[in-house]
Write an enzyme that holds these catalytic residues in place. Structure first.
Site, PDB file in Angstrom:
ATOM      1  N   PRO A  31      20.481   0.105  42.659  1.00 35.24           N
ATOM      2  CG  PRO A  31      21.121   2.090  41.821  1.00 35.24           C
ATOM      3  CD  PRO A  31      21.410   0.689  41.759  1.00 35.24           C
ATOM      4  CD  GLU A  32      15.544  -2.689  39.101  1.00 35.15           C
ATOM      5  OE1 GLU A  32      14.506  -3.312  38.596  1.00 35.15           O
ATOM      6  OE2 GLU A  32      16.918  -3.354  38.490  1.00 35.15           O
ATOM      7  CE  LYS A  44      14.563   2.729  38.335  1.00 32.99           C
ATOM      8  NZ  LYS A  44      14.837   2.188  37.012  1.00 32.99           N
ATOM      9  NE  ARG A  97      10.219  17.552  35.884  1.00 33.93           N
ATOM     10  CZ  ARG A  97      10.903  17.587  36.918  1.00 33.93           C
ATOM     11  NH1 ARG A  97      12.181  16.631  36.538  1.00 33.93           N
ATOM     12  NH2 ARG A  97      11.385  18.308  37.073  1.00 33.93           N
ATOM     13  CG  ASN A 127      18.526  -3.802  32.348  1.00 32.17           C
ATOM     14  OD1 ASN A 127      17.949  -3.821  31.139  1.00 32.17           O
ATOM     15  ND2 ASN A 127      19.972  -4.214  31.840  1.00 32.17           N
ATOM     16  NE  ARG A 140      21.204   0.840  31.422  1.00 29.37           N
ATOM     17  CZ  ARG A 140      19.890   0.326  32.489  1.00 29.37           C
ATOM     18  NH1 ARG A 140      19.077   1.004  33.074  1.00 29.37           N
ATOM     19  NH2 ARG A 140      20.431  -0.242  33.615  1.00 29.37           N
TER      20      ARG A 140
END
Length: 267
Positions: free
Chosen positions: A2-3, A52, A123, A164, A254
């Site tokens: 999931p990106e 996301k 946000r 990532n 990460r």
DNA sequence: ATCCGATGTCAAT
DNA sequence: TTGACCTCGGATC
């Protein structure tokens, strides 16, 4: 998985399959059971994504929004109706006449008011996959950060939707030292970076996977890529372009990958 | 059978 | 910077 491209793909699919119908809602896993009961019988109005984050908007008087974030391990599986018996881990299950959806292992699956969903969105930074995105906002934030560019690209308050893989590959594509302080990026490069993010995320939505490198381009492919993603540096042993050993290092929790030859240190 | 990592985020140090 | 959370499947014994 999931990106941002994954989530936008889900939004698009869910919109097509469920909008305007009244799916049954259930939570075999149990943690969303009360909320599911509240929604059962309501009309599914639409699905939307920001970065996301995924939202299912229902015709419900007080809490119309199911807010979903897959986190690292969440999956959304879909089937032709009625689909298989849900396994015990299915948190949120939708079934209508044509399709079934099983949501498994999400980081977040909660029922929100419209105002609360709005607050979640506020946000988040601009999302390259949204028509209403304002890259100037991301640029303004970027200019004030001295953290490494690669770290800032993962900050969802700056740009929403990159993960990532995309952050590593975007730095690679522009020959950028991932440790370059974000504020040292020049405007022209940022503009090209943003444009590339839009293009690559859109390609990811189309292909349902991240594709960075064109088909024939690889001179040093690796056989053992299970997922078959076309990438230059992420999780590779050697650079797809020049075969230099890829470097990797944890950055803010990460794993960051880069090619020291294609992305020389800024100094 | 068990271990471990994973394209994520937040809260607590 | 670390730990907690959520779950699956490939690798390893």
């Amino acid at each position: 998985m999931p990106e941002g491209h994954t989530i936008h793909r889900l939004a698009r699919d869910h919109q097509r399959w469920f909008a305007g119908t009244r799916p049954t809602v259930a939570s075999p896993q149990g943690r969303f059971a009360d909320q599911a009961a509240t929604l059962d019988g309501c009309a599914f109005l639409r699905a939307e994504a920001h970065g996301k984050h995924l939202a299912h908007i229902w015709d419900h008087p007080t809490t119309p929004v199911v807010h979903i974030h897959l986190g690292l391990f969440g999956r959304a599986r879909s089937y032709k109706s009625p689909g298989p018996d849900p396994r015990d881990s299915v948190r949120y299950q939708l079934v209508n006449d044509t399709r079934a959806l099983h949501l498994i292992g999400p980081n977040t699956c909660e029922l929100l008011t419209s105002a609360q969903w709005q607050a979640v969105r506020e946000r988040l930074g601009p999302d390259p996959l949204r028509d209403d995105a304002e890259p100037d906002i991301a640029w303004a934030l970027l200019q004030r950060r001295r953290r490494p560019l690669a770290a800032v690209l993962l900050d969802q308050r700056v740009i929403a939707g990159l993960g990532n893989v995309y952050r590593a590959e975007l730095c690679f594509l522009f020959g950028l030292d991932p440790f370059l302080p974000a504020r040292d990026l020049d405007r022209a490069t940022f503009d090209r970076l943003w444009a590339a993010a839009v293009e690559l995320l859109e390609e990811g939505v189309r292909q349902r996977r991240i594709v960075i490198a064109p088909k024939g381009e690889s001179i040093h492919d690796e056989v053992s890529r299970r997922r078959g993603d076309r990438l230059y540096v992420y999780k590779r042993r050697r650079c797809r372009r020049c075969a230099t050993p890829i470097r990797k290092q944890a950055l803010e929790g990460r794993t960051l990958y880069w090619c020291p030859s294609c992305q020389p240190a800024a100094t």
